[in-house]
Scaffold this active site. Structure first.
Site, PDB file in Angstrom:
ATOM      1  N   GLY A  58       5.276  -9.857   3.805  1.00 47.43           N
ATOM      2  CA  GLY A  58       5.992  -9.838   5.074  1.00 47.43           C
ATOM      3  C   GLY A  58       5.260 -10.699   6.088  1.00 47.43           C
ATOM      4  N   SER A  59       6.037 -11.364   6.947  1.00 46.15           N
ATOM      5  CA  SER A  59       5.365 -12.179   7.959  1.00 46.15           C
ATOM      6  C   SER A  59       4.844 -11.302   9.087  1.00 46.15           C
ATOM      7  CB  SER A  59       6.306 -13.257   8.510  1.00 46.15           C
ATOM      8  OG  SER A  59       7.063 -12.738   9.566  1.00 46.15           O
ATOM      9  N   HIS A  92       9.597  -3.471   3.239  1.00 46.73           N
ATOM     10  CA  HIS A  92       9.205  -3.648   1.833  1.00 46.73           C
ATOM     11  C   HIS A  92      10.436  -3.886   0.951  1.00 46.73           C
ATOM     12  CE1 HIS A  92       5.732  -1.065   3.276  1.00 46.73           C
ATOM     13  NE2 HIS A  92       5.106  -2.117   2.770  1.00 46.73           N
ATOM     14  N   MET A 117       0.854  -1.196   0.000  1.00 42.76           N
ATOM     15  CA  MET A 117       0.000   0.000   0.000  1.00 42.76           C
ATOM     16  C   MET A 117       0.890   1.247   0.000  1.00 42.76           C
ATOM     17  SD  MET A 117      -3.423  -0.965   2.072  1.00 42.76           S
ATOM     18  CE  MET A 117      -2.816  -0.681   3.711  1.00 42.76           C
ATOM     19  N   ARG A 171       2.579   2.376   9.461  1.00 44.27           N
ATOM     20  CA  ARG A 171       1.801   3.143  10.445  1.00 44.27           C
ATOM     21  C   ARG A 171       2.662   3.694  11.583  1.00 44.27           C
ATOM     22  NH1 ARG A 171      -2.448  -0.675   8.776  1.00 44.27           N
ATOM     23  NH2 ARG A 171      -4.250   0.557   8.120  1.00 44.27           N
TER      24      ARG A 171
END
Ligand code: PAF
EC number: 6.3.2.1
Length: 284
Positions: free
Chosen positions: A147-148, A37, A30, A187
């Site tokens: 991603g975990s 990332h 996103m 976030r």
């Protein structure tokens, strides 16, 4: 690096790469890219020759009261990060091309969608499964990297791919953490300096749980109570869940077992954070 918002264009670029003999990888995001990332892109590039990174703040996975409008969208910085990471193509569609007027088809992974995150974010996983299925239909990747950190999300996507016979291998990469242990997340930019200091309590309480279980505590409820107490010892932390679950089904446990996962969702100030830790007990 190609950058396009057009479905037809990304399909054309992918088809041309395939013709050149490249395997295709997809990194759905996103945006608001961070080193987590970048590590997904690095893993993708190790495995295939052509990496498509998608940037789409998917409205259907946000509830009306959530942060869709304020979700960070630093597009120039994201494109620079993609260039530096060696992405081949950035696909950043408009909402109207993925959800045109009259759009009415949804993917729901039953069971998994209503647990944990699903309990606190109803409808969230329907939005996630739908957009990921759509991106797979557009990009047709051989592999896709996630991603975990979003532990339940990757479990759900793996189940969706299995259940729908989608010909894509899901590669799950480790959580990337700040030096103090905070899991990297787009976030985290919402955290005030004092919330940022407090936020480390999530990873700490997961480590506390792991220590308790490694030291022989078998009563899962007791471990969960310790995690919650550690989190709630901070005045500006509001816990949604702090649990030890089966790592595959995410179902509750009463007794410890050789492999478990600790999962937390909590507000730190106004910011909702999640974290998890896989816990393995040594075989006796
Ligand atoms: O993890 C995310 O960033 C999103 O949930 C995803 C997988 C890109 C779907 O919008």
């Amino acid at each position: 690096m190609d950058v396009t918002g057009e479905i037809g264009e990304v399909r054309r670029l992918v088809a041309a790469a395939r013709q050149r003999g490249c395997g295709i990888g997809c990194v759905p995001t996103m945006g608001a890219l961070h080193p987590g990332h970048v590590s997904l892109v690095a893993e993708c590039r190790k495995r295939v020759d052509y990496t498509v990174l998608t940037i789409f703040v998917n409205p259907t996975q946000f509830a009306p009261h959530e942060d869709l409008n304020k979700y960070p969208r630093p597009i120039e910085a994201d494109l620079a990060a993609c260039r530096a990471a060696g992405v081949d193509c950035v696909f950043m569609p408009e909402i109207s091309s993925l959800y045109p007027p009259g759009y009415d088809t949804w993917v729901t992974v039953e069971g998994m969608s209503s647990l944990l995150e699903g309990e606190f974010r109803p409808g969230h996983f329907r939005g996630v499964a739908t957009i990921v299925a759509k991106l797979f239909n557009i990009v047709h990747p051989d592999i896709a990297c996630f991603g975990s950190k979003d532990y339940q999300q990757q479990s759900l996507i793996r189940q969706m791919v299995r259940d729908l016979n989608q010909p894509v291998e899901i590669v799950v990469c480790p959580t990337i953490r700040e030096p103090d242990g905070l899991a990297m997340s787009s976030r985290n930019v919402y955290l005030s300096p004092s919330d940022r200091e407090t936020a480390v309590v999530l990873s700490r309480s997961l480590r506390t749980a792991e220590q308790a279980l490694l030291s022989g505590e078998r009563d899962v409820a007791a471990v969960e109570a310790r995690m919650r107490a550690e989190l709630e010892s901070k005045p500006n932390v509001r816990v949604q869940y702090a649990v030890i679950r089966d790592p595959v089904t995410l179902q509750p446990l009463t007794e410890s077992q050789p492999e478990m996962v600790g999962l937390i969702a909590a507000y730190v100030g106004q910011t909702r954070l999640i974290d998890h830790l896989t816990i393995r007990l040594p075989r006796s």
